[in-house]
Write an enzyme that holds these catalytic residues in place. Structure first.
Site, PDB file in Angstrom:
ATOM      1  N   ASP A  33       0.806  -1.216   0.000  1.00  0.00           N
ATOM      2  CA  ASP A  33       0.000   0.000   0.000  1.00  0.00           C
ATOM      3  C   ASP A  33       0.839   1.266   0.000  1.00  0.00           C
ATOM      4  OD1 ASP A  33      -2.674  -0.639  -0.041  1.00  0.00           O
ATOM      5  OD2 ASP A  33      -2.746  -1.108   2.083  1.00  0.00           O
TER       6      ASP A  33
HETATM    7  C1  GLC Z   1      -0.916   2.731   5.654  1.00  0.00           C
HETATM    8  C2  GLC Z   1      -0.099   1.693   6.341  1.00  0.00           C
HETATM    9  C3  GLC Z   1      -0.195   0.391   5.614  1.00  0.00           C
HETATM   10  C4  GLC Z   1      -1.643   0.028   5.505  1.00  0.00           C
HETATM   11  C5  GLC Z   1      -2.439   1.153   4.879  1.00  0.00           C
HETATM   12  C6  GLC Z   1      -3.889   0.827   4.899  1.00  0.00           C
HETATM   13  O1  GLC Z   1      -0.435   2.956   4.400  1.00  0.00           O
HETATM   14  O2  GLC Z   1       1.221   2.034   6.404  1.00  0.00           O
HETATM   15  O3  GLC Z   1       0.501  -0.605   6.292  1.00  0.00           O
HETATM   16  O4  GLC Z   1      -1.805  -1.100   4.732  1.00  0.00           O
HETATM   17  O5  GLC Z   1      -2.239   2.345   5.560  1.00  0.00           O
HETATM   18  O6  GLC Z   1      -4.695   1.838   4.439  1.00  0.00           O
HETATM   19  C1  GLC Z   2      -1.453  -3.761   5.553  1.00  0.00           C
HETATM   20  C2  GLC Z   2      -2.702  -3.824   4.710  1.00  0.00           C
HETATM   21  C3  GLC Z   2      -2.510  -4.724   3.507  1.00  0.00           C
HETATM   22  C4  GLC Z   2      -1.260  -4.353   2.775  1.00  0.00           C
HETATM   23  C5  GLC Z   2      -0.063  -4.321   3.701  1.00  0.00           C
HETATM   24  C6  GLC Z   2       1.173  -3.843   3.012  1.00  0.00           C
HETATM   25  O1  GLC Z   2      -1.267  -4.959   6.203  1.00  0.00           O
HETATM   26  O2  GLC Z   2      -3.785  -4.298   5.454  1.00  0.00           O
HETATM   27  O3  GLC Z   2      -3.616  -4.628   2.652  1.00  0.00           O
HETATM   28  O4  GLC Z   2      -1.076  -5.286   1.759  1.00  0.00           O
HETATM   29  O5  GLC Z   2      -0.324  -3.475   4.784  1.00  0.00           O
HETATM   30  O6  GLC Z   2       1.175  -2.480   2.783  1.00  0.00           O
END
Ligand code: GLC
Ligand code: GLC
Length: 807
Positions: A483
């Site tokens: 993400d």
């Molecule tokens: C932020 C977090 C990431 C998560 C995302 C969800 O980017 O760092 O880990 O998956 O939010 O919206």
């Molecule tokens: C968080 C989010 C997941 C994402 C991950 C890596 O765990 O829930 O959707 O893939 O972060 O950013």
């Protein structure tokens, strides 16, 4: 250092030192009423949705950290204490917190008074039971006062913490014999209330927080408790609470039990009131009467325990490795069930007020609980697929209460569509039921837009096929699985969301990770098509797969590992050419699982690089070297301090991909080595460093560049649970549901010499003995007969099937 121990026989983790390095929590509930319970009796309760229907209050960044709970205060001749240590923090003579499956038991003792507090949510009812038994082990009669107290949340957990100009006026309660009813907003649009009931006639009550505590006191010295009294306060605005007080005389050797119940009730619009402003309590009385005796509580508790033991027996292993067994049999499966209920919504790190159910998160989670609850999984798949758009793209999240796509976040995460194929193919393998492909499923929940589910899978494939970049690799969109790799974001504004801002839609940034997914799940989709007689379509899909595979071999290989992505200017991300972020873990796992460049030895080389560059004491780091500076062209990944989160921590979710990939190339020893590095049971001994619960996975463990190297955060709600379950059961043990039967393809390390596995698969129970002589030769016998290949042909009529596999 340990703070407790596993009790495998009882399926419990027993905490014996309340000074755990972080609150260690547990979950209760299955069908709507959910609770979180920490080892100090903290936590909160809600009905279905932790944001919109919060029952009790919790203060997230409070001091002390773990604050808000159900607190029991015992005043024994001036010595005042709580069975769960907080809030008073009186030193206990003995303390145990037994976190079990769907329940927690506290056993504490102070001055020869023993408290046993059993807490759980019964299988069928919308309530939490707290049964407190006090036993006098001294030689004198004890006259004690007991207060039980909870604090209500004004339903919407966000408003509750923000909109005080309104909140301080709306709180309303009703009180009858032994029950405090919380009915804020019930007079107007709500059709639900909650109550805190006790089975014994109380000697007093309170329902106003400031009165109970005293405005200048705290939860550690509430006025009512300190003064051994109750003020019989009736809340009117401010913060409504519920407290019951008892004066108990307990003779030497005698025990007294009080049952407390927090319940939730919904009434029909025209049945809301008994008379003007008086709520209709009929359903509440019914609920109260179900748990008014010890016998009733014991019965419900036994049903709960039995349900869990039966459920988890679907997959059970006994090997010569106790830690592996306890994770597979108990904790890993349990954590998968919790992610089924909670997704990423409510924990001590997820406030329950933000994220709903993630599209990709939920698709992956189901890999871990599918074998336990196939029917519910099918429903879940439908909910998820219903937030897909006709062009194959998807909303990124949906709200559990409404099941509608969340427009605030929107879509554009280009890996999302492919996870649906991962989910559906695994469902078919587990159940053998192809009819799911015909399930009419709407797009974006629009009535009339229903198409058979298979059309959703086609749309998913098509979205990737029609969204490729300059190198013929899939476009990344806002981000892929990571993400925080935001290649079109270009954010300069503080506070702007990296996930939703797109300040420079390049139409160019590509993801090698999505390429790996496309190849892996594209092949899977082609197999499904072939199996249902659509060979022509399968061939076309495989052509598309081949083209992405070729592009990956050509542009996605960096010499010793797979490139991560191409940015908006067509520069490589995750390459030797980069100053920081030279190697990322995700494509090494996925491209190896997809066997991209297998004949060229790519997978093996990539995994050697993972071992050399990314592996630390606690697992595999997500990237290396960490970004030292913020890179506007990369986004959030470079925003985190070095070694934290997506900037170089062990982001546990992707570690099982490396475990599986290692089994794919035959590195069995290394697969297990990676498995062990962040396996909670293996980290129990270093709990003072790891800090989170030694029985569940956490999202992230600080990497080598972080000051707090080895410290985990964000326990419980992580895709690590399901992927590790998958890796342990399907890759290491190699018990793999497949379209035509159960495949047994173990990749055990030398240290596991024998494993005896029971697996219920499509209604048939397989008893599988694996003998690991490490000869490199494979032989399987089924019911005493030698079988060619590795798949036990499925026969519905079979009952118990005995299987022996020699390695
Ligand atoms: C932020 C977090 C990431 C998560 C995302 C969800 O980017 O760092 O880990 O998956 O939010 O919206
Ligand atoms: C968080 C989010 C997941 C994402 C991950 C890596 O765990 O829930 O959707 O893939 O972060 O950013």
């Amino acid at each position: 250092m340990k703070f407790g121990h596993f009790d495998d026989k009882e399926y419990e983790y027993v905490i014996t030192n309340y000074n755990t390095p972080l609150p260690w929590i547990n979950y209760f509930g299955q069908d709507g009423f959910f609770s979180l319970m920490s080892n100090t009796c903290g936590g909160y309760m809600f009905y279905k949705d932790a944001k919109l229907r919060r029952i009790t209050r919790f203060r997230y960044n409070n001091v002390p950290r773990d604050f808000g709970g159900r607190y029991y205060y015992i005043n024994d001749n001036g010595t005042i204490w709580n069975p769960g240590f907080l809030p008073l923090k009186t030193k206990l003579d003995s303390y145990k917190c037994r976190h079990g499956l769907g329940y927690t038991i506290f056993e504490s003792e102070k001055n020869n008074l023993k408290a046993e507090l059993l807490c759980f949510v019964p299988l069928k009812d919308l309530c939490e039971i707290n049964q407190l038994t006090l036993t006098n082990n001294s030689k004198e009669t004890k006259n004690i006062t007991l207060h039980g107290v909870i604090e209500w949340c004004l339903w919407n957990a966000v408003d509750d913490q923000t909109n005080f100009q309104r909140n301080w006026n709306i709180g309303e309660v009703e009180i009858d014999d032994n029950t405090v009813y919380h009915k804020t907003e019930y007079r107007e649009r709500r059709d639900h209330y909650a109550f805190y009931h006790t089975n014994l006639k109380h000697d007093g009550f309170d329902s106003d927080l400031d009165t109970f505590i005293g405005l200048y006191n705290s939860w550690a010295d509430p006025s009512a408790v300190m003064n051994k009294t109750s003020y019989n306060s009736k809340a009117s605005g401010w913060s409504p609470i519920a407290s019951h007080m008892f004066n108990l005389t307990i003779k030497p050797g005698e025990s007294k039990t009080v049952i407390f119940q927090t319940g939730y009730v919904e009434n029909k619009e025209d049945e809301k009131f008994e008379s003007m402003h008086v709520i209709n309590k009929k359903k509440a009385y019914e609920l109260q009467e179900k748990y008014n005796t010890k016998e009733q509580v014991l019965k419900a508790f036994t049903e709960l325990k039995t349900k869990w033991v039966n459920l988890l027996s679907t997959l059970h292993v006994e090997s010569d490795n106790v830690k592996f067994d306890r994770m597979v049999n108990i904790w890993n499966q349990y954590q998968c069930m919790v992610t089924f209920n909670m997704s990423r919504s409510a924990s001590y790190y997820e406030s329950g007020t933000g994220r709903g159910m993630g599209f990709r998160d939920s698709c992956q989670d189901l890999l871990g609980f599918l074998h336990l609850i196939p029917e519910k999984t099918r429903e879940r798949i439908k909910d998820i697929a219903s937030i897909q758009f006709e062009d194959g793209s998807t909303y990124h999240q949906y709200q559990p209460l409404t099941k509608r796509g969340n427009a605030d976040i929107g879509g554009g995460f280009n890996d999302d569509p492919l996870w649906l194929i991962a989910a559906v193919s695994q469902y078919i393998k587990e159940t053998g039921d192809y009819t799911i492909l015909n399930d009419p499923t709407p797009f974006n929940n629009k009535e009339g837009s229903e198409k058979p589910l298979i059309d959703h899978l086609r749309a998913s494939m098509n979205y990737i096929i029609t969204h490729k970049g300059p190198h013929g690799l899939p476009l990344i969109g806002r981000a892929d699985w990571n993400d925080c790799l935001n290649l079109n974001c270009f954010s300069k504004t503080p506070g702007e969301s990296f996930q939703t801002a797109s300040n420079f839609e390049s139409g160019k940034a590509e993801s090698v990770f999505i390429a790996g997914m496309f190849v892996l799940y594209g092949k899977e989709f082609a197999t499904i098509l072939k199996n249902i007689g659509l060979a022509g379509e399968a061939t076309n899909i495989l052509k598309e797969v081949k083209s992405v595979e070729d592009a990956t071999i050509k542009y996605g290989w960096d010499g010793e590992w797979f490139v991560r992505a191409y940015d908006a200017f067509e520069h490589k991300v995750g390459s030797k050419e980069c100053e920081d972020g030279q190697i990322f873990v995700e494509p090494q796992g996925f491209c190896t699982m997809a066997k991209i460049g297998e004949s060229l030895g790519y997978g093996k080389k990539a995994l050697d690089s993972v071992e050399k560059l990314l592996t630390n004491d606690y697992g595999v780091e997500i990237l290396h070297p960490c970004y030292k500076e913020y890179h506007i062209e990369l986004g959030e990944v470079s925003s985190y301090p070095m070694g934290y989160k997506e900037n170089g921590s062990v982001f546990c979710h992707n570690n099982p991909w490396i475990v599986i990939a290692n089994t794919v190339v035959g590195n069995n020893e290394r697969a297990f080595d990676v498995y062990k590095r962040n396996c909670p049971a293996y980290l129990e001994e270093v709990s003072e460093i790891h800090k989170t619960e030694p029985f569940v996975y956490s999202q992230t463990i600080a990497g080598r560049d972080a000051k707090n190297y080895g410290e985990a955060k964000n326990s419980w709600l992580t895709g690590t649970a399901s992927w590790t379950m998958y890796a342990a059961s399907q890759a290491i043990l190699g018990i793999k549901p497949d379209y035509d039967g159960l495949m047994i393809d173990p990749h055990l390390p030398k240290e596991i010499k024998n494993a005896y596995v029971t697996r219920v698969f499509r209604g048939v129970k397989y008893e599988i003995t694996i003998i690991n002589n490490a000869t490199g030769k494979y032989q399987m016998t089924v019911e005493g007969k030698n079988i060619k290949g590795k798949t036990i042909p499925y026969n519905k009529a079979d009952n118990n099937v005995n299987v022996v596999v020699m390695l």
